[in-house]
Write an enzyme that holds these catalytic residues in place. Structure first.
Site, mmCIF file in Angstrom:
data_model
loop_
_atom_site.group_PDB
_atom_site.id
_atom_site.type_symbol
_atom_site.label_atom_id
_atom_site.label_comp_id
_atom_site.label_asym_id
_atom_site.label_seq_id
_atom_site.Cartn_x
_atom_site.Cartn_y
_atom_site.Cartn_z
ATOM 1 N N GLY A 1 -9.327 23.923 -34.303
ATOM 2 C CA GLY A 1 -8.142 24.152 -33.486
ATOM 3 C C GLY A 1 -7.160 23.000 -33.621
ATOM 4 N N ASP A 2 -5.928 23.248 -33.196
ATOM 5 C CA ASP A 2 -4.885 22.209 -33.183
ATOM 6 C C ASP A 2 -4.525 21.695 -34.568
ATOM 7 O OD1 ASP A 2 -4.960 22.254 -30.307
ATOM 8 O OD2 ASP A 2 -6.870 21.208 -30.507
ATOM 9 N N GLU A 3 -4.626 22.559 -35.565
ATOM 10 C CA GLU A 3 -4.293 22.137 -36.932
ATOM 11 C C GLU A 3 -2.799 22.206 -37.197
ATOM 12 O OE1 GLU A 3 -6.215 24.751 -36.221
ATOM 13 O OE2 GLU A 3 -8.246 24.383 -36.944
ATOM 14 N N LYS B 1 -1.137 25.407 -36.466
ATOM 15 C CA LYS B 1 -0.895 26.825 -36.780
ATOM 16 C C LYS B 1 0.456 27.281 -36.270
ATOM 17 C CE LYS B 1 -4.544 27.907 -34.493
ATOM 18 N NZ LYS B 1 -5.172 26.590 -34.349
ATOM 19 N N ASN C 1 -5.877 29.432 -23.257
ATOM 20 C CA ASN C 1 -6.580 28.247 -23.788
ATOM 21 C C ASN C 1 -5.819 27.648 -24.970
ATOM 22 O OD1 ASN C 1 -7.184 30.534 -25.297
ATOM 23 N ND2 ASN C 1 -9.317 30.016 -25.671
ATOM 24 N N GLY D 1 -2.555 26.271 -27.211
ATOM 25 C CA GLY D 1 -1.284 25.588 -27.018
ATOM 26 C C GLY D 1 -0.670 25.386 -28.392
ATOM 27 N N HIS D 2 0.330 26.193 -28.733
ATOM 28 C CA HIS D 2 0.955 26.080 -30.053
ATOM 29 C C HIS D 2 2.265 25.318 -29.911
ATOM 30 C CE1 HIS D 2 -1.445 29.672 -31.872
ATOM 31 N NE2 HIS D 2 -2.202 28.711 -31.399
ATOM 32 N N GLN E 1 -6.914 29.177 -31.598
ATOM 33 C CA GLN E 1 -8.176 28.458 -31.809
ATOM 34 C C GLN E 1 -8.436 28.326 -33.315
ATOM 35 O OE1 GLN E 1 -8.194 31.084 -29.219
ATOM 36 N NE2 GLN E 1 -7.451 29.351 -28.088
ATOM 37 N N THR F 1 -15.446 29.241 -28.762
ATOM 38 C CA THR F 1 -14.697 30.039 -27.797
ATOM 39 C C THR F 1 -15.309 31.443 -27.796
ATOM 40 O OG1 THR F 1 -12.479 30.597 -27.013
ATOM 41 C CG2 THR F 1 -12.850 30.774 -29.391
ATOM 42 N N THR G 1 -2.883 21.957 -24.148
ATOM 43 C CA THR G 1 -3.165 22.770 -22.962
ATOM 44 C C THR G 1 -3.756 21.931 -21.840
ATOM 45 O OG1 THR G 1 -3.475 24.758 -24.269
ATOM 46 C CG2 THR G 1 -4.524 24.735 -22.116
ATOM 47 N N THR G 2 -4.749 21.099 -22.169
ATOM 48 C CA THR G 2 -5.478 20.386 -21.113
ATOM 49 C C THR G 2 -5.111 18.911 -21.022
ATOM 50 O OG1 THR G 2 -7.256 19.927 -22.677
ATOM 51 C CG2 THR G 2 -7.488 21.907 -21.331
ATOM 52 N N GLY G 3 -4.398 18.387 -22.022
ATOM 53 C CA GLY G 3 -4.051 16.967 -22.019
ATOM 54 C C GLY G 3 -5.228 16.060 -22.360
HETATM 55 P P1 IMP Z 1 -12.594 28.101 -24.072
HETATM 56 O O1 IMP Z 1 -11.880 28.780 -25.178
HETATM 57 O O2 IMP Z 1 -11.692 27.596 -22.980
HETATM 58 O O3 IMP Z 1 -13.755 28.892 -23.551
HETATM 59 O O4 IMP Z 1 -13.255 26.764 -24.678
HETATM 60 C C1 IMP Z 1 -14.310 26.823 -25.615
HETATM 61 C C2 IMP Z 1 -14.173 25.692 -26.636
HETATM 62 O O5 IMP Z 1 -13.063 25.944 -27.475
HETATM 63 C C3 IMP Z 1 -13.924 24.303 -26.024
HETATM 64 O O6 IMP Z 1 -14.541 23.331 -26.851
HETATM 65 C C4 IMP Z 1 -12.418 24.163 -26.106
HETATM 66 O O7 IMP Z 1 -12.000 22.823 -26.130
HETATM 67 C C5 IMP Z 1 -12.150 24.861 -27.423
HETATM 68 N N1 IMP Z 1 -10.799 25.429 -27.515
HETATM 69 C C6 IMP Z 1 -10.345 26.557 -26.934
HETATM 70 N N2 IMP Z 1 -9.070 26.782 -27.257
HETATM 71 C C7 IMP Z 1 -8.703 25.785 -28.063
HETATM 72 C C8 IMP Z 1 -7.490 25.492 -28.764
HETATM 73 O O8 IMP Z 1 -6.495 26.217 -28.711
HETATM 74 N N3 IMP Z 1 -7.490 24.350 -29.499
HETATM 75 C C9 IMP Z 1 -8.584 23.557 -29.609
HETATM 76 N N4 IMP Z 1 -9.739 23.802 -28.998
HETATM 77 C C10 IMP Z 1 -9.803 24.907 -28.231
HETATM 78 MG MG MG Z 2 -3.508 23.649 -29.640
#
Ligand code: IMP
Ligand code: MG
Length: 456
Positions: free
Chosen positions: A23-25, A27, A49, A51-52, A232, A247, A308-310
């Protein structure tokens, strides 16, 4: 999209953009770049979940549930059938963009998308607390947005869909059933209040909510371009990722088709997006993770905090074992390498080319399936000479002159990645701005690699 190749102008209809790491590459940035030539951009899975982040001349935008096509005039951004949508958060996201005058495209939300409820957020916290109390090593480190529980209810067949908010005749009955499954939760929001709130937000969002597959099928018939914007990443796929630290959806090329209703036979291109290094938020295996000063360097220079979460992201080096694996899993037709500028100025850059197992065996293309085995691998690195810092002058030179202005050491790094994954590196991103993206061309045709599972 249209782009020139050796055979002349080529016309592509359906392109999937998939995260090739955790994730967070970038995209969002690559999708936004490709969206300049698209008619539809579809988010095919996940929910708030994601954040683009996209840097526009007017400032930074973080899209959570909208497809990034909504930022471009003439493009329709679809929040697709595979998603779990938080309707109140979606409404806020739309209003924010409108207020900033950034909503240039059209917003459409699939009637089939499931609704993410406040109850799911409570349940996400309940599940994480449960895992943590049994054994802290089991914590997934979710975003606590309720994603997992919303998908659980989807597959439990007692989920609520966007169509139920817009045509709420059965909403009360569906909520009764859903609430009956949640007796373990203390203090869920009162059912009647929730129903009223859902009817309200449903009536306000109704103008956006439609069946979306027919729109896409028509687009294909007309030869319009469609981009499926993965959220993701492949390594967070519930089946093929680092289970259980994943996820709850399928952020792979196959998942993008399921999550949009586009048949596999219509898929033309699969773009895998990977950083020149690697990051991960949340728990789970990450063999190339680095701590200390180097970890701090990547965190700082890459500005590696969750959109998304900081949360600060865990940082490490590029892992070719994983990249080869996801290239096969998704059938990448090209790679986009992002954040190459972050590594600028380093003397040497490690790349993980294989894992040594506890048994002494090595693997180069297929990671262990059990997290406990994964924790025991030792990465094998090759070191590459670094490239110079990405000064403003270098960025401008690349914008002006293209590929020939890319530093030689970086070109060599990209060629190595292409050779080792058998996927051409077609896009290079070297900065946050929209313009800091370079099309490198298609490169040589590629051939499949032979997979050797590490257990054999
Ligand atoms: P969930 O998708 O909130 O259930 O989280 C499951 C796992 O996926 C956790 O390790 C999150 O940090 C990760 N995750 C979910 N969405 C993202 C994303 O958009 N970017 C990076 N990690 C993510
Ligand atoms: Mg992201």
């Amino acid at each position: 999209m249209r782009y020139p190749d050796a055979a002349g102008e080529r016309f592509t209809t359906v392109t999937v953009v998939v995260g090739a790491q955790f994730g967070d590459e970038g995209k969002g940035k690559i999708t936004d770049y490709l969206a300049a030539h698209a008619r539809f951009v579809v988010r095919t899975g996940g929910g708030p979940n994601a954040g683009h982040t996209i840097h526009l001349p007017q400032g930074k935008v973080v899209l959570h549930q909208l497809a990034c096509g909504v930022l471009r005039a003439g493009v329709t951004g679809i929040s697709g059938p595979g998603m779990v949508v938080d309707p109140a958060a979606l409404e806020t996201e739309i209003l924010d963009l409108q207020q900033r005058d950034l909503l240039k495209g059209e917003v459409v939300v699939s009637e089939r998308a499931h609704v993410l409820l406040p109850i799911h957020q409570l349940e996400d916290a309940w599940e994480e607390d449960l895992r943590n109390s049994k054994n802290p090593a089991e914590s997934v480190g979710t975003t606590r947005r309720g994603i997992g529980p919303a998908y659980e209810d989807r597959y439990g067949r007692w989920g609520i869909r966007m169509v139920d908010l817009v045509h709420p005749a059965d909403l009360g009955q569906r909520l009764d059933l859903l609430y009956a499954t949640k007796s373990f939760l203390t203090n869920p929001p009162p059912r009647d209040e929730l129903e009223a709130a859902l009817r309200d937000v449903g009536s306000r969002l109704a103008m956006y909510v439609r069946p979306t597959e027919p729109m896409l099928w028509n687009a294909i018939s007309e030869g319009s371009s469609i981009i499926l914007e993965g959220a993701q990443s492949a390594l967070l796929d519930v089946d093929f990722g680092t289970y259980p630290f994943v996820t709850s959806s399928h952020p792979t090329a196959a998942g993008a088709l399921v999550g949009s209703g586009i048949p596999p036979s219509e898929l033309d291109e699969v773009v895998g997006v990977a950083k020149a290094y690697a990051t991960r938020v949340g728990a789970g295996p990450f063999p190339t993770e680095v701590g200390g000063e180097m970890g701090e360097f990547l965190l700082r220079e890459g500005n590696e905090r969750g959109a998304t979460t900081g949360r600060p992201r865990r940082c490490g080096w590029l892992d070719l074992v994983l990249l080869r694996y996801v290239a096969r899993l998704n059938g990448f037709t090209s790679l986009a390498i992002t954040k190459a500028d972050v590594l600028g100025g380093l003397d040497e850059i490690p790349i993980c080319v294989g894992y040594r197992m506890e048994s002494g065996e090595t693997t180069t293309d297929y990671p262990p399936i059990q997290a406990s085995e994964y924790a025991k691998v030792t990465p094998i690195y090759e070191k590459f000479p670094g490239w110079p810092p990405f000064t403003q002058r270098l960025r401008e030179k690349i914008r002006r002159e293209g590929t020939q202005a890319v530093p030689g050491a970086l070109k060599r790094f990209l060629r190595y990645v292409a050779q080792e994954t058998r996927v051409p590196v077609e896009y290079l991103s070297y900065g946050a701005e929209r313009d800091d993206t370079l099309w490198l061309g298609r490169g040589a045709p590629t051939h499949p690699v032979t997979i050797t599972p590490w257990t054999t």
